[in-house]
Structure formats: structure tokens, C-alpha cells
Design a protein around this motif. Sequence first.
Motif, short mmCIF file in Angstrom:
data_model
loop_
_atom_site.label_atom_id
_atom_site.label_comp_id
_atom_site.label_asym_id
_atom_site.label_seq_id
_atom_site.Cartn_x
_atom_site.Cartn_y
_atom_site.Cartn_z
N PRO A 131 0.82 -1.21 0.00
CA PRO A 131 0.00 0.00 0.00
C PRO A 131 0.86 1.26 0.00
CG PRO A 131 0.08 -0.93 2.19
CD PRO A 131 0.79 -1.91 1.30
N ASN A 132 0.20 2.41 -0.04
CA ASN A 132 0.90 3.68 0.01
C ASN A 132 1.84 3.73 1.21
OD1 ASN A 132 -0.34 4.76 -2.24
ND2 ASN A 132 -1.95 5.78 -1.10
N GLY A 133 3.05 4.21 0.99
CA GLY A 133 3.99 4.38 2.09
C GLY A 133 4.64 3.11 2.58
N ALA A 134 4.47 2.00 1.85
CA ALA A 134 5.01 0.72 2.31
C ALA A 134 6.53 0.68 2.21
CB ALA A 134 4.42 -0.43 1.50
N GLY A 135 7.10 1.44 1.27
CA GLY A 135 8.54 1.45 1.08
C GLY A 135 9.00 0.89 -0.25
N LYS A 136 8.08 0.69 -1.21
CA LYS A 136 8.44 0.09 -2.48
C LYS A 136 9.38 0.97 -3.30
CE LYS A 136 4.21 -0.50 -3.94
NZ LYS A 136 3.57 0.21 -2.80
N THR A 137 9.03 2.23 -3.44
CA THR A 137 9.87 3.12 -4.25
C THR A 137 11.23 3.32 -3.59
OG1 THR A 137 8.01 4.27 -5.28
CG2 THR A 137 10.08 5.45 -5.17
N THR A 138 11.25 3.37 -2.27
CA THR A 138 12.53 3.48 -1.57
C THR A 138 13.39 2.26 -1.86
OG1 THR A 138 11.57 4.81 0.22
CG2 THR A 138 13.64 3.68 0.69
N THR A 139 12.78 1.08 -1.88
CA THR A 139 13.52 -0.14 -2.21
C THR A 139 14.12 -0.05 -3.60
OG1 THR A 139 12.06 -1.47 -0.79
CG2 THR A 139 13.36 -2.64 -2.44
N ASP A 155 4.76 -4.03 3.74
CA ASP A 155 3.82 -3.21 4.50
C ASP A 155 4.55 -2.59 5.69
OD1 ASP A 155 1.35 -2.03 5.05
OD2 ASP A 155 0.75 -3.65 6.39
N HIS A 156 4.47 -1.26 5.82
CA HIS A 156 5.15 -0.53 6.89
C HIS A 156 6.63 -0.89 6.96
CE1 HIS A 156 0.88 -0.28 8.29
NE2 HIS A 156 1.27 0.97 8.52
N GLY A 157 7.25 -1.03 5.78
CA GLY A 157 8.68 -1.26 5.74
C GLY A 157 9.13 -2.67 6.03
N ARG A 158 8.20 -3.60 6.16
CA ARG A 158 8.54 -4.99 6.43
C ARG A 158 7.89 -5.91 5.41
NH1 ARG A 158 8.04 -5.74 13.03
NH2 ARG A 158 9.57 -4.12 13.60
N LEU A 159 8.58 -7.00 5.08
CA LEU A 159 7.98 -8.00 4.20
C LEU A 159 7.03 -8.87 5.02
CD1 LEU A 159 10.94 -9.21 1.94
CD2 LEU A 159 9.18 -7.51 1.46
N VAL A 160 5.77 -8.86 4.62
CA VAL A 160 4.78 -9.63 5.37
C VAL A 160 4.45 -10.96 4.69
CG1 VAL A 160 3.77 -7.61 6.47
CG2 VAL A 160 2.90 -8.34 4.25
N LEU A 165 -3.38 -9.45 4.24
CA LEU A 165 -2.03 -9.20 4.74
C LEU A 165 -1.82 -7.78 5.22
CD1 LEU A 165 0.05 -11.13 2.07
CD2 LEU A 165 -0.30 -11.79 4.46
N THR A 166 -2.49 -6.82 4.58
CA THR A 166 -2.24 -5.41 4.90
C THR A 166 -3.42 -4.73 5.58
OG1 THR A 166 -3.09 -4.51 2.79
CG2 THR A 166 -0.80 -5.27 2.83
N GLY A 167 -4.60 -5.37 5.54
CA GLY A 167 -5.78 -4.76 6.12
C GLY A 167 -6.34 -3.64 5.28
N ARG A 168 -5.85 -3.52 4.02
CA ARG A 168 -6.32 -2.46 3.13
C ARG A 168 -6.65 -3.05 1.77
NH1 ARG A 168 -1.18 1.33 4.52
NH2 ARG A 168 -0.63 -0.34 5.95
N PRO A 169 -7.64 -2.50 1.08
CA PRO A 169 -7.99 -3.04 -0.23
C PRO A 169 -6.89 -2.75 -1.25
CG PRO A 169 -9.23 -1.04 0.20
CD PRO A 169 -8.52 -1.38 1.48
N SER A 170 -6.87 -3.56 -2.31
CA SER A 170 -5.82 -3.44 -3.30
C SER A 170 -5.88 -2.14 -4.10
CB SER A 170 -5.89 -4.61 -4.29
OG SER A 170 -7.12 -4.59 -4.99
N THR A 171 -7.01 -1.44 -4.06
CA THR A 171 -7.11 -0.18 -4.79
C THR A 171 -6.18 0.87 -4.22
OG1 THR A 171 -9.00 0.40 -3.39
CG2 THR A 171 -9.47 -0.51 -5.58
N GLU A 172 -5.66 0.63 -3.02
CA GLU A 172 -4.70 1.57 -2.44
C GLU A 172 -3.27 1.18 -2.72
OE1 GLU A 172 -5.31 2.20 1.72
OE2 GLU A 172 -7.48 2.29 1.54
N ALA A 173 -3.08 0.11 -3.52
CA ALA A 173 -1.73 -0.42 -3.73
C ALA A 173 -0.98 0.37 -4.78
CB ALA A 173 -1.82 -1.88 -4.17
#
Length: 312
Positions: free
Chosen positions: A39-47, A208-213, A301-309
Motif C-alpha cells: 500500500p501507500n507508504g510501504a517502502g516500495k519506491t525506496t527499495t 507493509d510498513h517497511g517490512r515484508l509480510v 495481509l495489509t488490512g487495506r484493499p488493493s485499490t490503495e496499492a
Amino acid sequence: MKSSAIAVSGLRKTYGDKVVLDGIDFEVAAGSVFSMLGPNGAGKTTTVNVLATLATPDAGTVRVAGHDVATATKQVRAAIGVTGQFAAVDELLSGRENLQLMADLKRVRSGGRVVADLLERFDLVESADKMAATYSGGMRRKLDLAMTLVGRPRIIFLDEPTTGLDPRSRRTMWAIVRDLVAEGTTLFLTTQYLEEADQLADRIVVLDHGRLVAQGTPDELKRRLPGTHVRLRFTDRSALDAAARILPGAARDEQELILRVASDGESKSLRALLDRLDQHAVNAQEFSVHTPDLDDVFLALTGRPSTEAISQ
């Protein structure tokens, strides 16, 4: 077992007091499609920025194409290509000129032949000498990816490569990705379309939140969730009631005249289920097997719908 194109161990990245990546570990097999979801802010772009040498890790080991991103930046950059979310083409140049510019910057030998080959491969020959400003969204994305391929990178980072494209253009891009992988190229994909990850990825990680879930193949992730069921639709209420008596515990949908029966989806189980209905002379108008999809996995896994991914 394929060799690793990317190997990440204990990657940690902070900005001030904010922990963006909290010690993540994963490997990407050479010649595969690897997708990172979150989701938003998970850390993907930083990775991706760390892997592409655009950001420095605070801790951990990161090797790309066999080189350490912190100590062998030049070698890493020579092995990779990056295609961002928005097509990075010069609209005042033609498609051919955009490609030739990249060939000149990368000092590619026989640049003219490379440009001609890429124009043909991406079906851009007829529009090659038209200004990129006149290109459709799908054409710009193809040109952008073609520009990334000028230097023949071994590893390509694709950040939402089909965002904003119509279904036909999206499937064209999927075909291009599959062709690249067939040639041995490694692709690291971030996407907001879970169907895209399901279609293309050999392996997926959920951040999610900087961790691989979670991580695994698309099928492995989907099998982690319960919820496979058989959906039976009936023509009238009496047939629905009769089936519900025969199959206690099934979930009813009164409005749609549907029963949902928990099942493993295997043929033996389906046959037994239909035989039970037949023994009581109950006929289902239609039936289908439904399994959890990546949207269900993402939500669980994230508690959020995929539309926020959307990549962050």
C-alpha cells in the motif's frame, strides 16, 4: 535453480525518525519477473531507489548483478535500466530521435541499427519520425521502455509500467515483458494492478510498513488463505431451500438464489457434491469454483484493499 540477479539482506533505510525499510530480505532469480506489492507508504519506491543506486542503504547488504550497490555503483548502473511510472520521453523529439539520444548518451556501437531494431520490435516504425508529443499513452510507454533497452540492461526496474493504459495497450506491454524474460532479462515490477502481478510475476513479495509480510509465487500466496468454495445458482427459491437442507453450513444469498459451499476445488470433491444434489433430484442451474485472488491476499495481509496499492 537460477542464479540471483538481486540479493538483499537486512536492508534498512530511515529518513529522520521514520523507518521506511526495517530489515528486509529477498532474492530475485535471474531471468524472472519479480513483483513487489504494498500500500501507500510501504517502502516500495525506496527499495527500488536503493537497488538502482539512487539512495544509500543505512544497513544491510544489497547486491545487484553481483555488485554491491554501495561500493560498486558504476558497475550496478551499467547492468540496469529503470522505467518510471511516467514516460520519460522528450516530447519535442521524434521517437527515433529519443532513441538515438539514448544511444549517443550510452555510447552504443552501431547505434543506428540498435534504434532501427527497437523501433521495429515495439511496432513504432510508422510513427518513428513523428514528434513524441503526438503519441498515445500506450505508444509513449512503449517508447519509454524501448529507450531503457538501448543499453541492453540485464536487469530492468519497471515502476507501474501500465498505469493509465487501456486494456489492449496493457496486454501489449505484458507481451513485451514476457518476451524480455524469455531472452534472459530480469524484471523487477511494482504495480497497482494485482491482476498484472498475477499474470506476470514468477515471485511476489508484499511489503507493509517497511517490512515484508509475505513472499512466494502467486499461487502460493493465494493458497495461504481459506475461502475456496463452489458457487451454486438455482432457478427458484424451492430449489435453493432443498439444496440448503442437503448441504448444511452452506452460505445463502437469497436475492441471487446462490449457495456457497466450502470446498478444496478438486474434481473428486466436486463430483461428490454434485452426486449429493442428484440423489435428491435437486438441479443447480450453474456452478463454478472460486478461489481467493491476490486482492483477497492483499487485504488479508495489509488490512487495506488493493485499490490503495499505489507504489510509494
